[in-house]
Design a protein around this motif. Structure first.
Motif, PDB file in Angstrom:
ATOM      1  N   CYS A 204       0.842  -1.209   0.000  1.00 45.19           N
ATOM      2  CA  CYS A 204       0.000   0.000   0.000  1.00 45.19           C
ATOM      3  C   CYS A 204       0.876   1.259   0.000  1.00 45.19           C
ATOM      4  CB  CYS A 204      -0.908   0.005   1.223  1.00 45.19           C
ATOM      5  SG  CYS A 204      -1.927   1.494   1.370  1.00 45.19           S
ATOM      6  N   VAL A 205       0.585   2.177  -0.920  1.00 45.10           N
ATOM      7  CA  VAL A 205       1.293   3.463  -0.962  1.00 45.10           C
ATOM      8  C   VAL A 205       0.321   4.625  -0.755  1.00 45.10           C
ATOM      9  CG1 VAL A 205       3.245   2.654  -2.337  1.00 45.10           C
ATOM     10  CG2 VAL A 205       1.190   3.520  -3.495  1.00 45.10           C
ATOM     11  N   GLY A 206      -0.918   4.329  -0.403  1.00 48.71           N
ATOM     12  CA  GLY A 206      -1.915   5.367  -0.125  1.00 48.71           C
ATOM     13  C   GLY A 206      -3.314   4.826  -0.353  1.00 48.71           C
ATOM     14  N   VAL A 207      -4.303   5.592   0.051  1.00 48.92           N
ATOM     15  CA  VAL A 207      -5.700   5.219  -0.142  1.00 48.92           C
ATOM     16  C   VAL A 207      -6.475   6.464  -0.578  1.00 48.92           C
ATOM     17  CG1 VAL A 207      -5.595   3.387   1.599  1.00 48.92           C
ATOM     18  CG2 VAL A 207      -6.385   5.650   2.264  1.00 48.92           C
ATOM     19  N   SER A 208      -7.630   6.237  -1.161  1.00 47.28           N
ATOM     20  CA  SER A 208      -8.540   7.345  -1.456  1.00 47.28           C
ATOM     21  C   SER A 208      -9.962   6.869  -1.205  1.00 47.28           C
ATOM     22  CB  SER A 208      -8.358   7.852  -2.890  1.00 47.28           C
ATOM     23  OG  SER A 208      -8.610   6.834  -3.822  1.00 47.28           O
ATOM     24  N   TYR A 209     -10.839   7.804  -0.872  1.00 49.24           N
ATOM     25  CA  TYR A 209     -12.223   7.466  -0.557  1.00 49.24           C
ATOM     26  C   TYR A 209     -13.047   8.747  -0.484  1.00 49.24           C
ATOM     27  CZ  TYR A 209     -10.212   8.612   4.023  1.00 49.24           C
ATOM     28  OH  TYR A 209      -9.534   9.220   5.051  1.00 49.24           O
ATOM     29  N   VAL A 210     -14.373   8.581  -0.567  1.00 42.71           N
ATOM     30  CA  VAL A 210     -15.283   9.682  -0.280  1.00 42.71           C
ATOM     31  C   VAL A 210     -15.589   9.593   1.202  1.00 42.71           C
ATOM     32  CG1 VAL A 210     -17.561  10.680  -0.682  1.00 42.71           C
ATOM     33  CG2 VAL A 210     -16.231   9.772  -2.606  1.00 42.71           C
TER      34      VAL A 210
ATOM     35  N   ASN B 221     -16.533   4.791  -2.640  1.00 38.71           N
ATOM     36  CA  ASN B 221     -15.519   4.959  -3.680  1.00 38.71           C
ATOM     37  C   ASN B 221     -14.110   4.726  -3.112  1.00 38.71           C
ATOM     38  OD1 ASN B 221     -14.719   5.403  -6.332  1.00 38.71           O
ATOM     39  ND2 ASN B 221     -14.408   7.581  -5.987  1.00 38.71           N
ATOM     40  N   VAL B 222     -13.973   3.670  -2.326  1.00 34.93           N
ATOM     41  CA  VAL B 222     -12.705   3.363  -1.659  1.00 34.93           C
ATOM     42  C   VAL B 222     -11.748   2.692  -2.638  1.00 34.93           C
ATOM     43  CG1 VAL B 222     -11.613   2.055   0.202  1.00 34.93           C
ATOM     44  CG2 VAL B 222     -13.844   3.136   0.577  1.00 34.93           C
ATOM     45  N   MET B 223     -10.541   3.222  -2.703  1.00 37.05           N
ATOM     46  CA  MET B 223      -9.484   2.658  -3.534  1.00 37.05           C
ATOM     47  C   MET B 223      -8.229   2.486  -2.689  1.00 37.05           C
ATOM     48  SD  MET B 223     -10.388   2.349  -6.752  1.00 37.05           S
ATOM     49  CE  MET B 223     -11.668   2.919  -7.845  1.00 37.05           C
ATOM     50  N   ILE B 224      -7.619   1.309  -2.779  1.00 38.36           N
ATOM     51  CA  ILE B 224      -6.333   1.064  -2.141  1.00 38.36           C
ATOM     52  C   ILE B 224      -5.282   1.193  -3.238  1.00 38.36           C
ATOM     53  CG2 ILE B 224      -4.954  -0.540  -0.757  1.00 38.36           C
ATOM     54  CD1 ILE B 224      -7.618   0.433   0.557  1.00 38.36           C
ATOM     55  N   HIS B 225      -4.341   2.122  -3.066  1.00 40.39           N
ATOM     56  CA  HIS B 225      -3.296   2.370  -4.056  1.00 40.39           C
ATOM     57  C   HIS B 225      -2.116   1.456  -3.718  1.00 40.39           C
ATOM     58  CE1 HIS B 225      -5.157   6.372  -5.243  1.00 40.39           C
ATOM     59  NE2 HIS B 225      -5.882   5.925  -4.244  1.00 40.39           N
TER      60      HIS B 225
END
Length: 196
Positions: free
Chosen positions: A73-79, A103-107
């Motif tokens: 994991c190098v980061g995450v994004s979400y609403v 809208n969860v994304m695991i980078h």
């Protein structure tokens, strides 16, 4: 010089053999089911263990028989459920989906040739280059980074990582290692089928 035990997980630093490195190959993996534990930068990410195609942070050291290890994991994004707009963050809290995150994304850095910096559990001598190590101390620290660290090096060929060098002076109190996934651990280079 590493004199303080402050593990930070796996930090991408270069590629094997001096290949061109531009920060790493990043894959965004959507997440629609809960993870029982938080996912932080530096955690090892596995897909399909709990639910088909779904990412989760490993809670035990991977080996050559672990299926679905896709990278780090190098980061995450979400609403965010409160602010209602997309955020980019260091970690995703446990049970985020139940708590309204969308809208969860695991980078994930998913390059199987990636080299990582990893703090060791203690002092490591220069003679361990080429040996293997497991990882331990799973979890996410106060600043959203993984707390994973390298365990004592061994000649066990099924362990998750191969030690290829040092990011600090060998023999430091908490030696910073340079490691790569052991051949057969990353899902692009292994044969075990996914559980789901």
């Amino acid at each position: 010089m590493s004199t303080v035990a402050s593990p930070y997980g796996l930090k991408p630093i270069a590629l094997i053999g001096g290949q061109a490195f531009n920060g790493g190959a990043i894959k965004q993996i959507p997440m629609t089911v809960n993870s029982a534990v938080a996912i932080g930068v530096g955690d090892i990410i596995q897909i399909g263990a709990a639910s088909a195609g779904q990412p989760q942070a490993l809670a035990a050291t991977p080996t050559t028989s672990t299926a679905g290890v896709v990278g780090v994991c190098v980061g995450v994004s979400y609403v965010d459920p409160t602010m209602k707009y997309q955020l980019f963050a260091q970690n995703l809290p446990a049970n985020a989906i139940t708590n309204g995150y969308t809208n969860v994304m695991i980078h994930v850095n998913d390059d199987p040739d990636q080299l990582y910096q990893l703090q060791s559990v203690g002092s490591v001598a220069a003679t361990v280059v080429g040996k293997f190590c497991a990882v331990e101390n799973f979890g996410v620290g106060a600043y959203g980074n993984s707390t994973v660290r390298g365990s004592t090096p061994a000649n066990t060929a099924t362990l998750g990582f191969r030690i290829v060098g040092f990011a600090s002076t060998p023999g430091d109190a908490y030696t910073d290692l340079i490691v790569t996934f052991n051949h057969g651990v990353h899902m692009y280079y292994n044969t075990p089928g996914l559980a789901n």
